[in-house]
Design an enzyme around this catalytic site. Structure first.
Site, mmCIF file in Angstrom:
data_model
loop_
_atom_site.group_PDB
_atom_site.id
_atom_site.type_symbol
_atom_site.label_atom_id
_atom_site.label_comp_id
_atom_site.label_asym_id
_atom_site.label_seq_id
_atom_site.Cartn_x
_atom_site.Cartn_y
_atom_site.Cartn_z
ATOM 1 N N HIS A 80 0.708 -25.289 0.573
ATOM 2 C CA HIS A 80 -0.696 -25.800 1.079
ATOM 3 C C HIS A 80 -1.554 -26.453 0.139
ATOM 4 O O HIS A 80 -2.616 -27.007 0.325
ATOM 5 C CB HIS A 80 -1.490 -24.512 1.436
ATOM 6 C CG HIS A 80 -1.930 -23.501 0.249
ATOM 7 N ND1 HIS A 80 -1.380 -22.527 -0.178
ATOM 8 C CD2 HIS A 80 -3.209 -23.842 -0.387
ATOM 9 C CE1 HIS A 80 -2.450 -22.082 -1.080
ATOM 10 N NE2 HIS A 80 -3.197 -22.638 -1.312
ATOM 11 N N ASP B 193 5.286 -21.171 2.566
ATOM 12 C CA ASP B 193 4.128 -21.537 1.668
ATOM 13 C C ASP B 193 4.826 -21.886 0.428
ATOM 14 O O ASP B 193 4.413 -21.108 -0.702
ATOM 15 C CB ASP B 193 2.906 -20.853 1.642
ATOM 16 C CG ASP B 193 1.504 -21.715 0.885
ATOM 17 O OD1 ASP B 193 1.709 -22.809 0.732
ATOM 18 O OD2 ASP B 193 0.740 -20.856 0.735
ATOM 19 N N SER C 24 -4.046 -20.602 -6.388
ATOM 20 C CA SER C 24 -2.693 -20.809 -5.617
ATOM 21 C C SER C 24 -1.717 -21.626 -6.176
ATOM 22 O O SER C 24 -2.027 -22.264 -6.970
ATOM 23 C CB SER C 24 -3.186 -21.869 -4.240
ATOM 24 O OG SER C 24 -3.863 -21.077 -3.476
ATOM 25 N N GLY C 25 -0.207 -21.312 -5.874
ATOM 26 C CA GLY C 25 0.768 -21.974 -6.271
ATOM 27 C C GLY C 25 1.110 -21.435 -7.699
ATOM 28 O O GLY C 25 2.358 -21.499 -7.956
HETATM 29 N N1 ARG Z 1 -5.715 -20.333 -1.029
HETATM 30 C C1 ARG Z 1 -6.100 -20.239 -2.424
HETATM 31 C C2 ARG Z 1 -6.025 -21.351 -3.184
HETATM 32 O O1 ARG Z 1 -5.829 -22.357 -2.724
HETATM 33 C C3 ARG Z 1 -5.651 -18.980 -3.203
HETATM 34 C C4 ARG Z 1 -6.030 -17.679 -2.377
HETATM 35 C C5 ARG Z 1 -5.682 -16.566 -2.892
HETATM 36 N N2 ARG Z 1 -6.458 -15.437 -2.581
HETATM 37 C C6 ARG Z 1 -6.350 -14.252 -2.670
HETATM 38 N N3 ARG Z 1 -7.500 -13.463 -2.213
HETATM 39 N N4 ARG Z 1 -5.457 -13.515 -3.488
HETATM 40 O O2 ARG Z 1 -6.182 -21.327 -4.516
#
Ligand code: ARG
Length: 364
Positions: free
Chosen positions: A173, A218, A314-315
């Site tokens: 993503h 993902d 993320s990632g």
């Molecule tokens: N989707 C988020 C990003 O792009 C990270 C989400 C992780 N969230 C969490 N509550 N653990 O960085």
């Protein structure tokens, strides 16, 4: 060190057999606490078969006698190999152990996955009271040598994890609408500015079955345009075997430059926090994620809330150490309902599920 019959065919077989055999030998020996790893570094044809050279790594303490340890290692190795009854004929007589010159040893050492220099269980206990959301625990360069920042037009977007000299693993993503490698760079070191090292990106591989806005599958692979030379503070994490299982409730560490509060700013210094793995049945409960957790996902955090990854993490990696303090990549920060809310733990891409996919794309 070791000679066997039937050169060519055996060279390949020697690799897996011998690595496993040596590993087992030391795991079952009195040196199991000192033993770190064994890596076959060269298998070459020899007059009687093949010659195998392995790098054995052990923890030393200042009080250990080098010579005594060397003799012990040799004795254990010989005994272990003598017991071997597989298809290879191992010539134990010709096995010798020698110290290696420091430069070469260092290069080989830095190539071992998942090692953190000068780190002990103590630093893990320390970090358990701290959090990424809340942002109290700053890391230093070298603490998490596999952590990378992925930047789009030089702005931090996502975390990523070094799995070889040229490949990073991250979340699919992160590249939504932004899959052109030319605009991406990866940086290493605990600080975004200035980074210890910077690389441009050559290729981005997004999992074929990832379809935004669904969180399933993902995962993405990022190939650097030029390889990084491993040092004690920049090197790869260990990848788990597809069949490896991680027990629930064990502690794992998340790291990243993500927001310190929901919708908060990005810190310049890498943050670390300790979370617990949560089983999928619990995570799929109605009041948690109500059946949204697929076999490709893994939950980690606390049902009471508080410590969590957040936007910008993320990632990045969710890692856990084995008994020898070698760190394995268990998860990739993927999604969550805001950050740190009760009953809304972080959701991670389950790396074991994708282990073979990673090999199919990278040969790692
Ligand atoms: N989707 C988020 C990003 O792009 C990270 C989400 C992780 N969230 C969490 N509550 N653990 O960085």
């Amino acid at each position: 060190v070791i000679a066997a019959q039937e050169t060519k065919k055996i060279v390949r077989k020697t690799h897996s057999t011998l690595n496993g055999r040596i590993d087992k030998t030391f795991h079952n020996s009195i040196l199991r606490k000192k033993y770190i790893s064994s890596r076959l570094i060269r298998v070459s044809p020899d007059a009687d078969g093949v010659m195998a050279e392995a790098l054995l790594t052990f923890w030393f303490s200042a009080t250990d006698s080098r010579e005594a340890l060397r003799e012990r290692i040799e004795r254990i190795l010989r005994r272990g190999l003598k017991k071997y009854t597989g298809p290879l004929r191992i010539n134990v007589r010709s096995s010798t152990i020698s110290n290696m010159d420091a430069k070469r040893a260092e290069a080989l050492f830095n190539d071992i996955c998942g090692l953190r220099q000068n780190r002990t269980v103590k630093s893990m206990a320390k970090s358990s009271s701290l959090r990424i959301v809340g942002g109290l625990s700053s890391a230093e360069t070298g603490d998490w040598p596999w952590q990378a920042s992925l930047q789009y037009n030089n702005i931090h977007r996502c975390g990523a994890t070094l799995i070889s000299n040229t490949w990073l693993v991250s979340a699919a993503h992160c590249f939504r609408d932004m899959s052109h490698p030319e605009k991406w760079t990866a940086t290493f070191g605990a600080h975004l500015k200035p980074p210890s090292l910077k690389r441009s990106v050559k290729t981005i591989i997004i999992h074929e079955k990832y379809h935004y806005p669904i969180h399933d599958y993902d995962i993405a692979l990022v190939q650097l345009s030029k390889q990084v030379e491993f040092t004690s503070s920049i090197h790869r994490v260990c990848l788990p075997e597809p069949s490896q299982t991680f027990p629930y409730n064990i502690f794992a560490v998340i790291t990243g430059w993500g927001a310190l509060t929901n919708d908060g700013p990005t810190p310049n210094t890498l943050q670390e926090a300790t979370v617990k793995l949560i089983d999928s049945d619990t995570c799929n409960r109605e009041e948690v994620y109500d059946g949204d957790i697929t076999p490709r996902m893994l939950c980690a955090g606390y049902l009471e809330g508080g410590v969590d990854a957040c936007q910008g993490d993320s990632g990045g990696p969710l890692v856990t150490p084995d008994s020898r303090l070698m760190w394995y990549l268990v998860g990739i920060v993927s999604w969550g309902d805001e950050c740190g809310k009760p009953n809304k733990p972080g959701v991670y891409t389950r790396v074991t599920y994708f282990r073979d996919w990673i090999t199919s794309k990278t040969d790692i």
